[in-house]
Design a protein around this motif. Sequence first.
Motif, PDB file in Angstrom:
ATOM      1  N   ARG A 138     -16.893 -40.868  24.957  1.00 27.14           N
ATOM      2  CA  ARG A 138     -17.955 -40.054  24.375  1.00 27.14           C
ATOM      3  C   ARG A 138     -18.725 -40.802  23.286  1.00 27.14           C
ATOM      4  N   ASN A 140     -21.837 -42.258  24.527  1.00 29.74           N
ATOM      5  CA  ASN A 140     -22.954 -41.325  24.461  1.00 29.74           C
ATOM      6  C   ASN A 140     -23.581 -41.310  23.069  1.00 29.74           C
ATOM      7  N   ALA A 185     -26.037 -36.719  25.336  1.00 29.00           N
ATOM      8  CA  ALA A 185     -24.949 -35.735  25.370  1.00 29.00           C
ATOM      9  C   ALA A 185     -24.869 -34.969  24.049  1.00 29.00           C
ATOM     10  N   PHE A 208     -21.152 -34.715  21.456  1.00 27.04           N
ATOM     11  CA  PHE A 208     -20.273 -35.810  21.864  1.00 27.04           C
ATOM     12  C   PHE A 208     -19.039 -35.843  20.964  1.00 27.04           C
ATOM     13  N   GLU A 215     -20.186 -27.497  26.622  1.00 25.99           N
ATOM     14  CA  GLU A 215     -21.340 -27.682  27.500  1.00 25.99           C
ATOM     15  C   GLU A 215     -22.432 -26.663  27.199  1.00 25.99           C
ATOM     16  N   ARG A 232     -25.060 -27.967  24.828  1.00 30.91           N
ATOM     17  CA  ARG A 232     -25.831 -29.162  25.166  1.00 30.91           C
ATOM     18  C   ARG A 232     -27.213 -28.826  25.714  1.00 30.91           C
ATOM     19  N   SER A 256     -27.807 -30.753  30.061  1.00 30.56           N
ATOM     20  CA  SER A 256     -26.888 -30.405  31.144  1.00 30.56           C
ATOM     21  C   SER A 256     -27.546 -30.529  32.513  1.00 30.56           C
TER      22      SER A 256
END
Length: 268
Positions: A138, A141, A147, A181, A225, A228, A231
């Motif tokens: 992560r 990212n 992310a 992230f 998620e 975010r 996505s």
Amino acid sequence: MFVENIQQLNRIAFEFGNFTVYWYGIIIGAGLLLGWILATNESKKQGLPKDIFSDLLLWAIPISIISARIYYILFQWDYYKENIGEIVAIWEGGIAIHGAIIGGVLTAWVFAKKKGLSFWQLADIAAPSLILGQAIGRWGNFMNQEAHGGKVTRDFLENLNLPDIIINQMYIEGAYYHPTFLYESLWNILGFTLLIVVRRIITLKKGELFLGYIMWYSFGRFFIEGLRTDSLMLTDNLRVAQVISLIFFIAAVLLIWYRRRQECEKLR
């Protein structure tokens, strides 16, 4: 706010002529290396051949990367069909962990069958390595400034007691964003710690540590998620990763229940 004072990290680690090495790749590689070391040490403790995970990863790494990229492209096909040359540009980001998990699990299952080994034993050994690798990955990212979640204020990030290096990197095109992230990385580190502790103090049925990993990761990913902004979407309001996380979580629960029920019936 004086944005000119914000210092951000370069996603390029170094260059040799036309050859460019990105931090994203280095960080992903570091996660793979640490995961391999951890899995190799545990496999030795369990009496498996010392090179078993080296042999497995020779197949699993490229297949997982390819499947992660294919997964991502399938859900972004409207873009990639117009930009065919970018399909192989994984150094720009654009690989999906769920695709990697699917490819890796299928590879491990075939590998175990070919070697006459227990797939569930290999999966249990690999589980802590997988979630540790995801926690480290992560940060790739982070270097790519991707992310992330929705917009927030700098005060919000400072109130999380984050260092300036993270806060400044979350300043993207004139706004600050949720460091999702980081949320996922911390969730995965906690999951890694729990898996290691459980493996040491609790006797589980073979395969349940791996299924526990699937449940832990899927539960956290479902909620993170939702924050975010990048996505992959099934519909305007339905995120692919949330749907897959829910399916993975339910499948893991049902597998644990089914396998334990089968065991109880054999004892009758």
